[in-house]
Design a protein around this motif. Structure first.
Motif, short mmCIF file in Angstrom:
data_model
loop_
_atom_site.label_atom_id
_atom_site.label_comp_id
_atom_site.label_asym_id
_atom_site.label_seq_id
_atom_site.Cartn_x
_atom_site.Cartn_y
_atom_site.Cartn_z
N ALA A 114 -0.18 -1.88 -4.80
CA ALA A 114 0.76 -2.19 -5.88
C ALA A 114 1.35 -3.57 -5.67
O ALA A 114 1.81 -3.90 -4.57
CB ALA A 114 1.87 -1.13 -5.92
N TRP A 169 -1.21 -2.70 -10.38
CA TRP A 169 -1.62 -1.82 -9.29
C TRP A 169 -3.09 -1.48 -9.40
O TRP A 169 -3.72 -1.69 -10.44
CB TRP A 169 -0.77 -0.55 -9.26
CG TRP A 169 -1.02 0.40 -10.40
CD1 TRP A 169 -0.63 0.23 -11.70
CD2 TRP A 169 -1.72 1.64 -10.34
NE1 TRP A 169 -1.04 1.30 -12.46
CE2 TRP A 169 -1.71 2.19 -11.65
CE3 TRP A 169 -2.34 2.35 -9.33
CZ2 TRP A 169 -2.30 3.40 -11.96
CZ3 TRP A 169 -2.93 3.57 -9.63
CH2 TRP A 169 -2.91 4.08 -10.93
N LEU A 226 7.37 -2.54 -10.51
CA LEU A 226 5.92 -2.56 -10.46
C LEU A 226 5.38 -3.57 -11.47
O LEU A 226 5.72 -3.52 -12.65
CB LEU A 226 5.38 -1.16 -10.77
CG LEU A 226 3.86 -0.99 -10.73
CD1 LEU A 226 3.33 -1.22 -9.32
CD2 LEU A 226 3.47 0.41 -11.21
N CYS A 261 0.86 -1.18 0.00
CA CYS A 261 0.00 0.00 0.00
C CYS A 261 0.90 1.23 0.00
O CYS A 261 1.80 1.35 0.83
CB CYS A 261 -0.91 0.00 1.22
SG CYS A 261 -1.96 1.48 1.35
N LEU A 274 2.42 6.44 -8.53
CA LEU A 274 1.16 5.98 -7.94
C LEU A 274 0.69 6.95 -6.85
O LEU A 274 1.50 7.42 -6.05
CB LEU A 274 1.33 4.58 -7.34
CG LEU A 274 1.94 3.52 -8.25
CD1 LEU A 274 2.00 2.18 -7.54
CD2 LEU A 274 1.15 3.41 -9.54
N SER A 329 -2.90 3.72 -3.07
CA SER A 329 -2.92 2.69 -4.11
C SER A 329 -2.38 1.38 -3.57
O SER A 329 -1.57 1.35 -2.63
CB SER A 329 -2.07 3.12 -5.31
OG SER A 329 -2.56 4.31 -5.88
#
Length: 205
Positions: free
Chosen positions: A138, A152, A149, A98, A132, A136
């Motif tokens: 991810a 997400w 990444l 998060c 981001l 969010s």
């Protein structure tokens, strides 16, 4: 089941309440004005303005209604996406994070304060080629304070997924309670049938 119905009614009331009030106000408001007031306003411009306002309010109501109808399907897709992220976090070096706060950002990526959704540990990490917003979720492959990444969800999609999961949980609880009540009713009926059969047998003797 009553609670689920009430929640659905409340959802619709929150969604369409404001446009309905506006539409009713602009539709019936002129009829409630004193008769002398209408003579102060030229008929042509007043009618055009009134018609434009009614059309805008009706458009707002229709768009809101369509959004409300499509809401459960959107929430369900978000819940499925969140489950995909959870399953992806089971892979080696993969974590579901998060984004708590962005500490720095550049075209190459962002350094963010994150918390692991699984165990709650917090740290800062460099996410390459990412930008981001806070809140969010991810799916990230981590290594040496850097992360790649993979996928997400933005905060709105996370909230939609949680909303769908709460509804699904409430529905499962209601189904379990309903099934237990049916089973208890069948058991009581069966016991009563056995007692009546025994009484009938004793009466014959």
């Amino acid at each position: 089941m009553t609670r689920l119905i009430l929640c659905e009614v409340a959802r619709w009331a929150r969604a369409v309440g404001a446009p309905l009030v506006l539409l009713a106000t602009v539709t019936f408001g002129p009829a409630l004005l004193p008769s002398g007031t209408m003579r102060l306003v030229p008929a042509g411009p007043f009618f055009i303005g009134w018609l434009t306002t009614v059309a805008a309010a009706l458009t707002w109501l229709l768009l809101t209604a369509v959004r409300t109808v499509l809401g459960p399907a959107r929430d369900h897709r978000a819940a499925e996406h969140l489950q995909v992220l959870r399953e992806g976090a089971a892979a080696e070096h993969a974590h579901l994070l998060c984004i708590e706060q962005t500490l720095g950002r550049s075209p190459a990526g962002q350094r963010a304060l994150i918390s692991d959704v699984h165990d709650g540990t917090s740290t800062d990490v460099w996410l390459s080629e990412a930008a981001l917003p806070s809140g969010s979720f991810a799916l990230v492959v981590l290594g040496n304070s850097t992360g790649r990444l993979v996928d997400w969800m933005d905060p709105a999609e996370v909230a939609a997924a949680r909303r769908a999961e709460r509804k699904a949980s409430a529905r499962r609880r209601w189904q379990a309670t309903h099934a237990a009540r049916l089973a208890a009713r069948r058991a009581r009926t069966g016991a009563a049938d056995v007692i009546r059969a025994a009484e009938a047998l004793l009466d014959r003797h």
